[in-house]
Design a protein around this motif. Structure first.
Motif, mmCIF file in Angstrom:
data_model
loop_
_atom_site.group_PDB
_atom_site.id
_atom_site.type_symbol
_atom_site.label_atom_id
_atom_site.label_comp_id
_atom_site.label_asym_id
_atom_site.label_seq_id
_atom_site.Cartn_x
_atom_site.Cartn_y
_atom_site.Cartn_z
ATOM 1 N N PHE A 18 112.442 86.889 -44.638
ATOM 2 C CA PHE A 18 111.419 87.158 -43.633
ATOM 3 C C PHE A 18 110.255 87.900 -44.251
ATOM 4 O O PHE A 18 110.359 88.478 -45.324
ATOM 5 C CB PHE A 18 112.009 87.940 -42.453
ATOM 6 N N GLU A 19 109.150 87.844 -43.537
ATOM 7 C CA GLU A 19 107.937 88.541 -43.944
ATOM 8 C C GLU A 19 107.508 89.434 -42.794
ATOM 9 O O GLU A 19 107.529 89.017 -41.638
ATOM 10 C CB GLU A 19 106.853 87.518 -44.267
ATOM 11 N N LYS A 20 107.121 90.645 -43.123
ATOM 12 C CA LYS A 20 106.640 91.571 -42.100
ATOM 13 C C LYS A 20 105.120 91.617 -42.183
ATOM 14 O O LYS A 20 104.554 91.908 -43.238
ATOM 15 C CB LYS A 20 107.217 92.954 -42.307
ATOM 16 N N ILE A 21 104.477 91.299 -41.076
ATOM 17 C CA ILE A 21 103.022 91.395 -40.981
ATOM 18 C C ILE A 21 102.726 92.207 -39.725
ATOM 19 O O ILE A 21 103.088 91.804 -38.620
ATOM 20 C CB ILE A 21 102.357 89.998 -40.890
ATOM 21 N N ASP A 22 102.099 93.345 -39.940
ATOM 22 C CA ASP A 22 101.868 94.311 -38.870
ATOM 23 C C ASP A 22 103.205 94.669 -38.240
ATOM 24 O O ASP A 22 104.101 95.099 -38.928
ATOM 25 C CB ASP A 22 100.852 93.786 -37.857
#
Length: 86
Positions: free
Chosen positions: A68-72
């Motif tokens: 997964f990628e965390k953006i904001d």
């Protein structure tokens, strides 16, 4: 702690649909832990080397992972599958 916002990408959803039911069930359990605490110890979350700064992997089982990628304040689930192909 507020519940994290989860977004499943098309690639994640497509791959998830092909997984064995046993792995889907294990992922759902791990997703529950993730929703409670994205850093829950049994998820073994760690930053992936060599990728964009906010790409992480978490453990479903000894052989399966999710990425997964965390953006904001959002978590974008990118991939799921056997550890050796991720």
């Amino acid at each position: 702690m507020p519940t994290p916002e989860i977004i499943f990408t098309k690639q994640f959803s497509k791959t998830y649909a092909k997984l064995p039911q046993e792995i889907k069930s294990l992922f759902e359990k791990q997703l529950g832990l993730f929703l409670e605490n994205p850093r829950h110890p049994s998820l073994h979350v760690k930053k992936m080397k060599g990728l964009r700064p906010e790409v992480w992997e978490g453990r479903i089982s000894k052989k399966y992972r999710f990425v997964f990628e965390k953006i904001d304040k959002r978590y974008y689930f990118l991939r799921i599958g056997p550890h050796d192909i991720l």
